[in-house]
Scaffold this active site. Structure first.
Site, mmCIF file in Angstrom:
data_model
loop_
_atom_site.group_PDB
_atom_site.id
_atom_site.type_symbol
_atom_site.label_atom_id
_atom_site.label_comp_id
_atom_site.label_asym_id
_atom_site.label_seq_id
_atom_site.Cartn_x
_atom_site.Cartn_y
_atom_site.Cartn_z
ATOM 1 N N GLU A 108 51.819 52.547 -88.722
ATOM 2 C CA GLU A 108 52.205 52.405 -90.130
ATOM 3 C C GLU A 108 51.328 51.365 -90.826
ATOM 4 O O GLU A 108 50.955 51.522 -91.989
ATOM 5 C CB GLU A 108 53.684 52.012 -90.228
ATOM 6 C CG GLU A 108 54.606 53.140 -89.788
ATOM 7 C CD GLU A 108 56.063 52.723 -89.754
ATOM 8 O OE1 GLU A 108 56.426 51.944 -88.858
ATOM 9 O OE2 GLU A 108 56.829 53.160 -90.629
ATOM 10 N N GLU A 128 59.335 56.146 -83.081
ATOM 11 C CA GLU A 128 60.605 55.455 -83.333
ATOM 12 C C GLU A 128 61.827 56.294 -83.009
ATOM 13 O O GLU A 128 62.853 55.786 -82.576
ATOM 14 C CB GLU A 128 60.678 55.004 -84.800
ATOM 15 C CG GLU A 128 59.804 53.802 -85.131
ATOM 16 C CD GLU A 128 58.385 54.175 -85.507
ATOM 17 O OE1 GLU A 128 57.954 55.325 -85.221
ATOM 18 O OE2 GLU A 128 57.692 53.319 -86.085
HETATM 19 N N1 CAA Z 1 57.669 45.776 -78.231
HETATM 20 C C1 CAA Z 1 57.858 44.913 -77.210
HETATM 21 N N2 CAA Z 1 57.461 45.150 -75.952
HETATM 22 C C2 CAA Z 1 56.851 46.322 -75.705
HETATM 23 C C3 CAA Z 1 56.641 47.276 -76.707
HETATM 24 C C4 CAA Z 1 57.069 46.977 -78.022
HETATM 25 N N3 CAA Z 1 56.876 47.806 -79.036
HETATM 26 N N4 CAA Z 1 56.019 48.351 -76.156
HETATM 27 C C5 CAA Z 1 55.851 48.054 -74.871
HETATM 28 N N5 CAA Z 1 56.354 46.839 -74.581
HETATM 29 C C6 CAA Z 1 56.333 46.158 -73.288
HETATM 30 C C7 CAA Z 1 57.115 46.917 -72.245
HETATM 31 O O1 CAA Z 1 58.489 46.563 -72.278
HETATM 32 C C8 CAA Z 1 56.437 46.477 -70.974
HETATM 33 O O2 CAA Z 1 56.946 45.210 -70.648
HETATM 34 P P1 CAA Z 1 57.084 44.777 -69.114
HETATM 35 O O3 CAA Z 1 55.708 44.853 -68.547
HETATM 36 O O4 CAA Z 1 57.627 43.405 -69.214
HETATM 37 O O5 CAA Z 1 58.023 45.768 -68.505
HETATM 38 C C9 CAA Z 1 54.992 46.281 -71.391
HETATM 39 O O6 CAA Z 1 55.008 46.154 -72.816
HETATM 40 C C10 CAA Z 1 54.071 47.428 -71.009
HETATM 41 O O7 CAA Z 1 54.660 48.638 -71.469
HETATM 42 P P2 CAA Z 1 54.591 49.984 -70.595
HETATM 43 O O8 CAA Z 1 54.936 49.673 -69.190
HETATM 44 O O9 CAA Z 1 55.373 50.996 -71.321
HETATM 45 O O10 CAA Z 1 53.027 50.298 -70.678
HETATM 46 P P3 CAA Z 1 52.282 51.697 -70.771
HETATM 47 O O11 CAA Z 1 50.846 51.387 -70.746
HETATM 48 O O12 CAA Z 1 52.861 52.652 -69.802
HETATM 49 O O13 CAA Z 1 52.636 52.283 -72.219
HETATM 50 C C11 CAA Z 1 52.936 52.219 -74.591
HETATM 51 C C12 CAA Z 1 52.201 51.635 -73.364
HETATM 52 C C13 CAA Z 1 52.531 53.679 -74.797
HETATM 53 C C14 CAA Z 1 52.553 51.412 -75.796
HETATM 54 C C15 CAA Z 1 54.461 52.173 -74.332
HETATM 55 O O14 CAA Z 1 54.805 50.853 -73.945
HETATM 56 C C16 CAA Z 1 55.317 52.514 -75.502
HETATM 57 O O15 CAA Z 1 55.520 53.684 -75.795
HETATM 58 N N6 CAA Z 1 55.852 51.505 -76.198
HETATM 59 C C17 CAA Z 1 56.790 51.693 -77.270
HETATM 60 C C18 CAA Z 1 56.073 52.043 -78.529
HETATM 61 C C19 CAA Z 1 57.056 52.183 -79.646
HETATM 62 O O16 CAA Z 1 58.125 52.735 -79.492
HETATM 63 N N7 CAA Z 1 56.676 51.682 -80.809
HETATM 64 C C20 CAA Z 1 57.487 51.749 -81.942
HETATM 65 C C21 CAA Z 1 58.296 50.514 -82.001
HETATM 66 S S1 CAA Z 1 59.520 50.606 -83.258
HETATM 67 C C22 CAA Z 1 58.719 50.274 -84.680
HETATM 68 O O17 CAA Z 1 57.550 50.103 -84.723
HETATM 69 C C23 CAA Z 1 59.652 50.194 -85.833
HETATM 70 C C24 CAA Z 1 58.992 50.203 -87.161
HETATM 71 O O18 CAA Z 1 58.718 51.250 -87.699
HETATM 72 C C25 CAA Z 1 58.802 48.948 -87.842
#
Ligand code: CAA
Ligand code: NAI
Length: 689
Positions: A108, A128
C-alpha cells in the site's frame, strides 16, 4: 546503523535521495520505521538539491506489511496512513524499489509512491484477508484505480500475491529492473526527473473505475467464503472506490479496518498466524542445531500417498526416486502422478513445460537399493507393521549413512519401526495428509530415539515442500486423527439418537468446515474401516450395515449419501435413513430431535477433550500446535482459530459442564472432562494461559 534512526537510513546520490529501511527479518512497518520515513519526507521535501526520492529496503524483502505484533496495542503516531499520505503529497517523484515480497501495508505504501520498479523475482500482494482484515492503508481505494475494481478485488479477497511480470502487465509497476533494485530505481528516478513528467498520483485516476462486471465478480469470489466477515468488508470497500470520492472511500476503509481488527475473527486468524510460526520452535532441538543437507529424496510405495509425496519433492525442485514392488505398479503410480499434473495444467495452474520439468525430477525403481543415494527416504507402503519393519530393516542396510528414514504411517508405533534398524536416531514419522501434494499439514512424529538434527532436518524439509510442519509425539493416530476418532464416535451416536447424516453435516458445515463428517467418510471410502473392524472382531452398527449393503461411499455411488453419476454432491438417501432407524430400533434407542447447536457441541467438545489429554501426555507441545493441525489438516474454519482456541473463547468451565452432561447421558466415561480441563476451569484459566 541508519542515519535517521536505528532502522532507517538516508543517503544522497547526486540529486536523488535514497531512504532504506532495515528491520529484519521482513521489514515490517513498526513504529520506528514509520517515524524514520516521516522524518525523511520532512527533510527531503524542502531540500532544493534533491529532485527525487527512492524508497527501498535492505535484507530479504521490501516491507512485508504493518507490524502484526503492534495490532491490538495503542497506536503510536505517525500511523502508516499518515506516512502514506505524506509520500503521495510529495511535490517531487517518489519511486518504490521493490524486491522480495511487498505485502499489505508495504504494498500500500508502494501504491502511494508515484512510480514503482521491481526486480523480476519480486511479488506484490494484499494478504490482509488472511488475517481477517482488509487492506487498511488505502489499498482498497488505490489498487482499483490502478488496475480496475475486478482484478483489484480478486487480489484483495484471495490475498494471493502476484509475480512482478503480471504486475507489470497490469500496470501496477512501471518497470522491471535487473540486478540491484536500488540502482535500478535510482536510474529510473534520474530518467523521470530528466523527462520532467507531471506527477500522476494514483488517487487522482478514475479511467479504470468501471462498475460493470463488479457485482458478478464479487459474488463469484465470495461464494465459498460463508461466515467470514473480512471478504464481505473487502467487497464493500472496493465498491466504495467506484461510487465514493477517494477521501470518503478511504475514511470508510479505515472504519471497516478498525471494526475487523476489534472483531473475534481477526483475533482468531492472527492467533493462527503466530501459532503456525511458533510451531516451528520445537523444544529439545538445541540452539544452532543444523539440519542435514537434503539434495535428493526417495519414496517407497507409489500408491495414493507415495505418488503425492513424490510430487511434493518435484514441486520443490528436489530430485526424487519412487520404489515399487513391480514394473506395472510403478508405472501405474507414475501415470497417476502425470495425470494429476495434467489436470493442473489443463486448469491453467501450471505451465506444460514446468510439468515436464517436474516429471523429469521423478525417477522410478523396482529394487530398494535405488534409495541408496537419497538424503531423505519416506516409506509409504501398506499400513502393516510387519511389512514396514521389513522395509526398514532392509533400508538400514541400503540407505546411506546419515540419511533420514521416515515413515508415513498414520497409526503405527514409530518407535517399533525405528527398532527394526540399527540407527533409530535417524528414524521419525512424516505424516502427510491426503492428497499429499495439496494438503499443507505435515505431522512430524518424533520417536523416543530421534536425534535433534534429524528432527530439524524433517522440519526444514517440510518448509521446503511448502508444508506447515508440526512436531508431535508417538501415540495411536498422533494428534489429528486421534482427535478425529472422537468426533467419529460421536457422529455415529448422533445418528442412533435421532439425527440424519444430512443434519449432522449441515450443522458442521454451518460451523464453517468445508465438509461434514459423513460426506468426508464417503469420500475416503467406508469399506476400509469396515475391513479393519472385521479383522478385529469389532462392530459399528450403522456403518457396517451400510457396507454390507454395498454402500462403500463415493466409489460405489452410495454411502451415507447417494450420488448421481459423475457427481460428488451428497444427496440424502431414504435407504440410509431406513438403515439408521432400524439400527436405533435394534439397540432400543428412542429417537429424538437434535438441534444443530447440540450437534456442533458434540462434534467439537469431545475433540477438545482429547486435545487436552494429548497436551497432558506431552504428545503435542502447545495448544496452538493442535489448532494449526486442525486448520491445515482438516479444514477447521481458520476464523474460529482452531479447537483449543475456540474452547478458550467459550470458557473451559462451560466445556467441562457440557462434557460432564454428555458423559452422564451416554454413559461413555471417555467423555468425562480431562484432568487438564477440570483443573484449568477450576482456576478460571484457559489452555493458552
Ligand atoms: N509483522 C510482524 N512480524 C512479521 C510480519 C509482520 N507483518 N510478517 C512476518 N513476521 C515475522 C514472523 O512472525 C516471523 O517471526 P519469527 O521468526 O519470530 O517466527 C518472521 O517475521 C519471519 O516470517 P516467516 O517465517 O513467515 O518468513 P517467510 O520468509 O516464510 O515469509 C512473509 C515471509 C511472506 C513476509 C510472511 O512472513 C508473511 O506472509 N507475513 C505476513 C504478511 C502480511 O500479512 N502482511 C500484511 C500485514 S497487515 C497490514 O499490512 C495491515 C494494513 O493494511 C495496514
Ligand atoms: P496404497 O495402498 O495406495 O499404496 C501403498 C503402495 O505401497 C502400493 O502401491 C504397494 O504396491 C506399495 N508397496 C507395498 N509394499 C511395498 C514394498 N515392499 N516396496 C515398495 N512398495 C510397496 O496406500 P496409501 O493410502 O498410499 O498409504 C500408504 C501409507 O500412508 C500407509 O501407511 C497409510 O496408513 C499412510 N497414510 C495414508 C493416508 C490416506 O489417506 N490414504 C493418509 C496418511 C497416511
Amino acid at each position: 546503523m541508519g542515519s535517521i534512526n536505528a532502522s532507517v537510513d538516508l543517503r544522497r546520490d547526486g540529486e536523488i535521495a535514497i531512504v532504506t529501511s532495515d528491520n529484519p527479518p521482513v521489514n515490517a512497518l513498526k513504529h520506528e520505521v514509520r517515524a524514520g520515513l516521516a522524518e525523511v519526507l520532512r527533510q527531503i521535501r524542502d531540500e532544493a538539491a534533491i529532485k527525487a526520492l527512492v524508497v527501498a529496503c535492505a535484507g530479504r524483502t521490501f516491507f512485508a506489511g504493518a507490524d502484526i505484533t503492534e495490532f491490538g496495542k495503542p497506536p503510536q503516531a505517525p500511523g502508516l496512513g499518515e506516512v502514506i499520505v505524506a509520500i503521495e503529497a510529495m511535490p517531487k517523484p517518489v519511486v518504490a524499489a521493490l524486491h522480495g515480497t511487498a505485502l499489505g501495508g508495504g504494498f500500500e505504501l508502494a501504491l502511494a509512491c508515484h512510480f514503482r520498479v521491481a526486480v523480476a523475482a519480486a511479488r506484490v500482494g494484499l494478504p490482509e484477508v488472511k488475517l481477517g482484515l482488509l487492506p487498511g492503508a488505502g489499498g482498497t481505494q488505490r489498487l482499483p484505480r490502478l488496475i480496475g475494481p475486478e482484478k483489484a478485488l480478486k487480489m484483495i479477497v484471495t490475498g494471493d500475491p502476484i509475480e512482478a511480470r503480471e504486475a507489470l502487465t497490469d500496470g501496477i509497476i512501471d518497470q522491471i529492473v535487473e540486478g540491484d533494485p536500488i540502482a535500478g530505481a535510482v536510474g529510473f528516478a534520474r530518467r523521470v526527473v530528466a523527462e520532467n513528467r507531471p506527477l500522476r498520483r494514483v488517487r487522482d485516476r478514475d479511467d479504470r473505475l468501471v462498475a460493470e462486471g463488479f457485482a458478478d465478480a464479487a459474488e463469484t469470489l465470495t461464494r465459498r467464503l460463508r461466515g467470514r466477515e473480512a471478504p464481505a468488508a473487502c467487497v464493500e470497500a472496493v465498491r466504495n472506490a467506484i461510487v465514493l470520492p477517494f477521501d470518503e472511500g478511504l475514511k470508510r476503509e479505515g472504519e471497516l479496518f478498525r471494526e475487523l481488527m476489534a472483531g473475534d475473527q481477526s483475533k482468531a486468524q492472527r492467533h493462527i498466524f503466530f501459532a503456525e510460526r511458533e510451531a516451528a520452535r520445537v523444544p529439545g532441538i538445541p540452539e544452532g542445531t543444523k539440519p542435514r543437507p537434503i539434495a535428493t529424496g526417495a519414496v517407497i510405495g507409489a500408491g495414493t500417498m507415495g505418488g503425492g509425496i513424490a510430487m511434493c519433492f518435484a514441486n520443490a525442485g528436489i530430485p526424487v526416486t519412487i520404489v515399487e514392488t513391480g514394473r506395472d505398479l510403478l508405472q501405474r503410480g507414475l501415470d497417476r502422478v502425470a495425470a494429476n499434473y495434467r489436470t493442473t495444467v489443463s486448469r491453467g495452474g501450471l505451465a506444460a513445460d514446468e510439468m515436464e520439468r517436474r516429471m523429469a525430477l521423478i525417477r522410478g525403481g523396482t529394487e530398494l537399493d535405488a534409495v541408496a543415494g537419497a538424503d531423505f527416504v519416506i516409506e509409504a507402503v501398506f499400513e502393516e507393521m510387519d511389512l514396514k519393519k521389513r522395509v526398514f530393516a532392509d533400508l538400514d542396510g541400503l540407505a546411506k549413512a546419515g540419511a533420514v528414514l521416515a515413515t508415513n504411517t498414520s497409526t503405527l508405533d514409530v518407535d517399533e519401526i525405528a527398532r527394526a534398524t540399527k540407527r533409530p536416531q535417524d528414524v521419525l514419522g512424516t505424516h502427510f495428509f491426503s492428497p499429499a501434494n495439496v494438503m499443507r499439514l505435515l505431522e512430524i512424529v518424533r520417536g523416543a530415539a530421534t536425534a535433534p538434527d534429524a528432527l530439524a532436518t524433517a522440519i526444514a524439509l517440510g518448509r521446503r515442500l511448502a508444508k506447515v510442519p508440526v512436531t508431535v509425539g508417538v501415540c495411536y493416530g498422533f494428534v489429528g486423527n486421534r482427535m478425529l476418532a472422537r468426533r467419529s464416535v460421536e457422529a455415529e451416536r448422533l445418528l442412533l439418537e435421532g439425527a440424519l447424516p444430512q443434519e449432522v453435516d449441515a450443522a458442521v458445515t454451518g460451523f464453517g468446515f468445508p465438509m461434514g463428517p459423513f460426506a468426508m467418510a464417503d469420500m475416503a471410502g467406508l469399506d476400509v474401516g469396515w475391513r479393519i473392524r472385521k479383522g478385529r472382531g469389532e462392530r459399528n452398527e450403522i456403518e457396517d450395515a451400510l457396507c454390507e449393503a454395498g454402500h462403500f461411499g463415493q466409489k460405489t455411488g452410495k454411502g451415507y449419501f447417494c450420488y448421481e453419476a459423475r457427481s460428488r454432491t451428497p444427496l440424502p438417501d431414504p435407504e440410509v435413513e431406513r438403515t439408521i432407524l432400524d439400527a436405533s430400533a435394534r439397540l432400543g434407542v428412542a429417537r429424538r430431535t437434535i438441534t444443530p447447536e447440540e450437534i456442533v457441541e458434540r462434534m467439537v467438545y469431545p475433540m477438545v477433550n482429547e486435545g487436552a489429554r494429548i497436551l497432558e501426555e506431552g504428545i503435542a507441545t502447545r495448544p496452538g500446535d493442535i489448532d494449526v493441525i486442525w486448520v491445515y489438516g482438516y479444514g477447521w474454519p481458520v476464523w474460529r482459530g482452531g479447537p483449543m482456541y475456540y474452547a478458550d473463547r467459550l470458557g473451559l468451565a462451560h466445556i467441562r459442564d457440557r462434557l460432564t452432561l454428555y458423559a452422564e447421558r451416554s454413559g461413555d466415561e471417555t467423555l468425562r472432562p480431562a484432568t487438564r480441563i477440570s483443573r484449568l476451569a477450576a482456576e478460571g484459566r484457559g489452555f493458552a494461559s
